[in-house]
Design a protein around this motif. Sequence first.
Motif, PDB file in Angstrom:
ATOM      1  N   GLU A 106       0.647  -1.013   0.024  1.00 64.59           N
ATOM      2  CA  GLU A 106      -0.040   0.079   0.029  1.00 64.59           C
ATOM      3  C   GLU A 106       0.799   1.102  -0.042  1.00 64.59           C
ATOM      4  O   GLU A 106       0.428   2.351  -0.675  1.00 64.59           O
ATOM      5  CB  GLU A 106      -0.844   0.065   1.194  1.00 64.59           C
ATOM      6  N   THR A 107       1.867   1.329   0.735  1.00 64.85           N
ATOM      7  CA  THR A 107       2.651   2.365   0.891  1.00 64.85           C
ATOM      8  C   THR A 107       3.451   2.565  -0.473  1.00 64.85           C
ATOM      9  O   THR A 107       3.809   3.780  -1.129  1.00 64.85           O
ATOM     10  CB  THR A 107       3.757   2.368   1.712  1.00 64.85           C
ATOM     11  N   ALA A 108       3.906   1.571  -1.089  1.00 62.33           N
ATOM     12  CA  ALA A 108       4.775   1.368  -2.582  1.00 62.33           C
ATOM     13  C   ALA A 108       3.742   2.094  -3.537  1.00 62.33           C
ATOM     14  O   ALA A 108       4.113   2.782  -4.473  1.00 62.33           O
ATOM     15  CB  ALA A 108       5.029   0.144  -2.743  1.00 62.33           C
ATOM     16  N   ALA A 109       2.374   1.581  -3.234  1.00 61.80           N
ATOM     17  CA  ALA A 109       1.522   2.107  -4.286  1.00 61.80           C
ATOM     18  C   ALA A 109       1.327   3.843  -4.098  1.00 61.80           C
ATOM     19  O   ALA A 109       1.299   4.477  -5.281  1.00 61.80           O
ATOM     20  CB  ALA A 109       0.126   1.448  -4.158  1.00 61.80           C
ATOM     21  N   ILE A 110       1.255   4.153  -3.070  1.00 57.69           N
ATOM     22  CA  ILE A 110       1.213   5.707  -2.831  1.00 57.69           C
ATOM     23  C   ILE A 110       2.344   6.422  -3.206  1.00 57.69           C
ATOM     24  O   ILE A 110       2.416   7.372  -3.766  1.00 57.69           O
ATOM     25  CB  ILE A 110       0.648   5.912  -1.363  1.00 57.69           C
ATOM     26  N   ARG A 111       3.400   5.853  -3.051  1.00 59.97           N
ATOM     27  CA  ARG A 111       4.752   6.553  -3.169  1.00 59.97           C
ATOM     28  C   ARG A 111       4.970   6.406  -4.640  1.00 59.97           C
ATOM     29  O   ARG A 111       5.375   7.572  -5.241  1.00 59.97           O
ATOM     30  CB  ARG A 111       5.907   5.374  -2.567  1.00 59.97           C
ATOM     31  N   GLU A 112       4.862   5.298  -5.520  1.00 60.38           N
ATOM     32  CA  GLU A 112       4.806   5.472  -6.897  1.00 60.38           C
ATOM     33  C   GLU A 112       3.970   6.231  -7.667  1.00 60.38           C
ATOM     34  O   GLU A 112       4.339   6.823  -8.585  1.00 60.38           O
ATOM     35  CB  GLU A 112       4.532   3.838  -7.354  1.00 60.38           C
ATOM     36  N   ALA A 113       2.615   6.329  -7.270  1.00 66.13           N
ATOM     37  CA  ALA A 113       1.743   7.307  -7.782  1.00 66.13           C
ATOM     38  C   ALA A 113       2.296   8.617  -7.544  1.00 66.13           C
ATOM     39  O   ALA A 113       2.236   9.405  -8.671  1.00 66.13           O
ATOM     40  CB  ALA A 113       0.186   7.230  -6.890  1.00 66.13           C
ATOM     41  N   LYS A 114       2.763   9.088  -6.307  1.00 67.11           N
ATOM     42  CA  LYS A 114       3.368  10.432  -6.198  1.00 67.11           C
ATOM     43  C   LYS A 114       4.611  10.573  -7.059  1.00 67.11           C
ATOM     44  O   LYS A 114       4.691  11.495  -7.676  1.00 67.11           O
ATOM     45  CB  LYS A 114       3.486  10.660  -4.744  1.00 67.11           C
ATOM     46  N   GLU A 115       5.586   9.510  -7.264  1.00 65.23           N
ATOM     47  CA  GLU A 115       6.633   9.657  -8.093  1.00 65.23           C
ATOM     48  C   GLU A 115       6.479   9.804  -9.485  1.00 65.23           C
ATOM     49  O   GLU A 115       7.266  10.674 -10.136  1.00 65.23           O
ATOM     50  CB  GLU A 115       7.591   8.421  -7.891  1.00 65.23           C
ATOM     51  N   GLU A 116       5.738   9.274 -10.121  1.00 70.02           N
ATOM     52  CA  GLU A 116       5.237   9.150 -11.460  1.00 70.02           C
ATOM     53  C   GLU A 116       4.318  10.069 -11.925  1.00 70.02           C
ATOM     54  O   GLU A 116       4.367  10.533 -13.124  1.00 70.02           O
ATOM     55  CB  GLU A 116       4.834   7.614 -11.890  1.00 70.02           C
ATOM     56  N   THR A 117       3.341  10.758 -11.211  1.00 62.34           N
ATOM     57  CA  THR A 117       2.384  11.498 -11.327  1.00 62.34           C
ATOM     58  C   THR A 117       2.368  12.825 -10.743  1.00 62.34           C
ATOM     59  O   THR A 117       1.355  13.708 -11.144  1.00 62.34           O
ATOM     60  CB  THR A 117       1.051  10.896 -11.350  1.00 62.34           C
ATOM     61  N   SER A 118       2.890  12.769  -9.534  1.00 61.71           N
ATOM     62  CA  SER A 118       2.780  14.191  -8.475  1.00 61.71           C
ATOM     63  C   SER A 118       1.453  14.463  -7.894  1.00 61.71           C
ATOM     64  O   SER A 118       1.296  15.345  -7.398  1.00 61.71           O
ATOM     65  CB  SER A 118       3.088  15.665  -9.340  1.00 61.71           C
ATOM     66  N   ILE A 119       0.667  13.449  -8.056  1.00 64.49           N
ATOM     67  CA  ILE A 119      -0.568  13.259  -7.479  1.00 64.49           C
ATOM     68  C   ILE A 119      -0.652  12.552  -6.035  1.00 64.49           C
ATOM     69  O   ILE A 119      -0.082  11.364  -5.822  1.00 64.49           O
ATOM     70  CB  ILE A 119      -1.760  12.613  -8.295  1.00 64.49           C
ATOM     71  N   ASP A 120      -0.975  13.189  -5.209  1.00 67.58           N
ATOM     72  CA  ASP A 120      -1.326  12.520  -3.774  1.00 67.58           C
ATOM     73  C   ASP A 120      -2.584  11.718  -3.728  1.00 67.58           C
ATOM     74  O   ASP A 120      -3.687  12.195  -4.111  1.00 67.58           O
ATOM     75  CB  ASP A 120      -1.291  13.647  -2.637  1.00 67.58           C
ATOM     76  N   VAL A 121      -2.525  10.394  -3.598  1.00 73.00           N
ATOM     77  CA  VAL A 121      -3.724   9.602  -3.696  1.00 73.00           C
ATOM     78  C   VAL A 121      -4.163   9.033  -2.533  1.00 73.00           C
ATOM     79  O   VAL A 121      -3.468   8.980  -1.587  1.00 73.00           O
ATOM     80  CB  VAL A 121      -3.304   8.463  -4.841  1.00 73.00           C
ATOM     81  N   GLU A 122      -5.452   8.552  -2.483  1.00 66.07           N
ATOM     82  CA  GLU A 122      -6.092   7.708  -1.478  1.00 66.07           C
ATOM     83  C   GLU A 122      -6.462   6.704  -1.847  1.00 66.07           C
ATOM     84  O   GLU A 122      -7.189   6.430  -2.932  1.00 66.07           O
ATOM     85  CB  GLU A 122      -6.814   8.483  -0.896  1.00 66.07           C
ATOM     86  N   LEU A 123      -5.915   5.407  -1.530  1.00 55.97           N
ATOM     87  CA  LEU A 123      -6.248   4.151  -2.079  1.00 55.97           C
ATOM     88  C   LEU A 123      -7.429   3.726  -1.883  1.00 55.97           C
ATOM     89  O   LEU A 123      -8.182   4.058  -0.590  1.00 55.97           O
ATOM     90  CB  LEU A 123      -5.484   3.099  -1.697  1.00 55.97           C
ATOM     91  N   GLU A 124      -8.273   3.263  -2.920  1.00 48.77           N
ATOM     92  CA  GLU A 124      -9.750   2.755  -2.427  1.00 48.77           C
ATOM     93  C   GLU A 124      -9.899   1.429  -2.380  1.00 48.77           C
ATOM     94  O   GLU A 124     -10.248   0.816  -1.292  1.00 48.77           O
ATOM     95  CB  GLU A 124     -10.628   3.339  -3.697  1.00 48.77           C
ATOM     96  N   ASP A 125      -9.812   0.617  -3.421  1.00 46.45           N
ATOM     97  CA  ASP A 125      -9.979  -0.749  -3.483  1.00 46.45           C
ATOM     98  C   ASP A 125      -8.894  -1.549  -4.075  1.00 46.45           C
ATOM     99  O   ASP A 125      -8.157  -1.090  -4.989  1.00 46.45           O
ATOM    100  CB  ASP A 125     -11.233  -1.233  -4.410  1.00 46.45           C
ATOM    101  N   LEU A 126      -8.631  -2.626  -3.578  1.00 43.84           N
ATOM    102  CA  LEU A 126      -7.788  -3.740  -4.145  1.00 43.84           C
ATOM    103  C   LEU A 126      -8.355  -4.311  -5.243  1.00 43.84           C
ATOM    104  O   LEU A 126      -9.495  -5.061  -5.008  1.00 43.84           O
ATOM    105  CB  LEU A 126      -7.381  -4.750  -2.966  1.00 43.84           C
ATOM    106  N   ILE A 127      -7.914  -4.159  -6.528  1.00 45.65           N
ATOM    107  CA  ILE A 127      -8.445  -4.775  -7.443  1.00 45.65           C
ATOM    108  C   ILE A 127      -8.171  -6.364  -7.673  1.00 45.65           C
ATOM    109  O   ILE A 127      -9.011  -7.046  -8.015  1.00 45.65           O
ATOM    110  CB  ILE A 127      -8.400  -4.052  -8.910  1.00 45.65           C
ATOM    111  N   GLY A 128      -6.967  -6.477  -7.677  1.00 48.79           N
ATOM    112  CA  GLY A 128      -6.422  -8.056  -8.058  1.00 48.79           C
ATOM    113  C   GLY A 128      -4.961  -8.048  -8.067  1.00 48.79           C
ATOM    114  O   GLY A 128      -4.134  -7.083  -7.990  1.00 48.79           O
ATOM    115  N   VAL A 129      -4.873  -9.308  -7.989  1.00 50.84           N
ATOM    116  CA  VAL A 129      -3.198  -9.657  -8.087  1.00 50.84           C
ATOM    117  C   VAL A 129      -2.857 -10.393  -9.569  1.00 50.84           C
ATOM    118  O   VAL A 129      -3.698 -11.144 -10.015  1.00 50.84           O
ATOM    119  CB  VAL A 129      -2.715 -10.659  -6.988  1.00 50.84           C
ATOM    120  N   TYR A 130      -2.126  -9.817 -10.282  1.00 46.19           N
ATOM    121  CA  TYR A 130      -1.651 -10.204 -11.617  1.00 46.19           C
ATOM    122  C   TYR A 130      -0.511 -11.135 -11.666  1.00 46.19           C
ATOM    123  O   TYR A 130       0.721 -10.054 -11.223  1.00 46.19           O
ATOM    124  CB  TYR A 130      -1.885  -8.984 -12.696  1.00 46.19           C
ATOM    125  N   SER A 131      -0.387 -12.401 -12.098  1.00 49.15           N
ATOM    126  CA  SER A 131       0.862 -12.906 -11.786  1.00 49.15           C
ATOM    127  C   SER A 131       1.325 -13.844 -12.849  1.00 49.15           C
ATOM    128  O   SER A 131       2.308 -14.596 -12.871  1.00 49.15           O
ATOM    129  CB  SER A 131       0.763 -13.647 -10.519  1.00 49.15           C
TER     130      SER A 131
END
Length: 140
Positions: free
Chosen positions: A50-75
């Motif tokens: 979850e922390t990585a998702a928020i960090r990556e969103a900020k690093e790549e888009t400059s947007i502060d996000v609030e996670l909503e739903d876990l969609i899935g795991v793609y493997s």
Amino acid sequence: MANHKNPSLTTDIFIHDNNSNFILIKRKNDPFKDCWALPGGFVEYGECVETAAIREAKEETSIDVELEDLIGVYSKPDRDPRGHTVTVAYTAHGDLNSRRADSDAKDIGIFSKDELNEIKIAFDHEKIINDCLSNVEKSV
């Protein structure tokens, strides 16, 4: 002790607004250079997904996000030509107006579902995007 190979862990984030618009980044680097992709990246050792998702969103888009739903795991082992990666995908809400391409993003754009057939999408992100859109549409 045997030499073990493990898949890499990544996260992808579907950042959207209340009007079914969402952010994609244009990749600056291979693989899939110049193709559109969800913001995301590798989870660092000692970091929760979850922390990585928020960090990556900020690093790549400059947007502060609030996670909503876990969609899935793609493997699927061949989903990334660099090697076996497993991604954990989330939907997130953020202010799309604060977007700015950063990090390994060459460009950033706002898209709607109708525009997906007109662009080249990296990895298996079209499937992830469609899964996210289905989830978002159900919650409206």
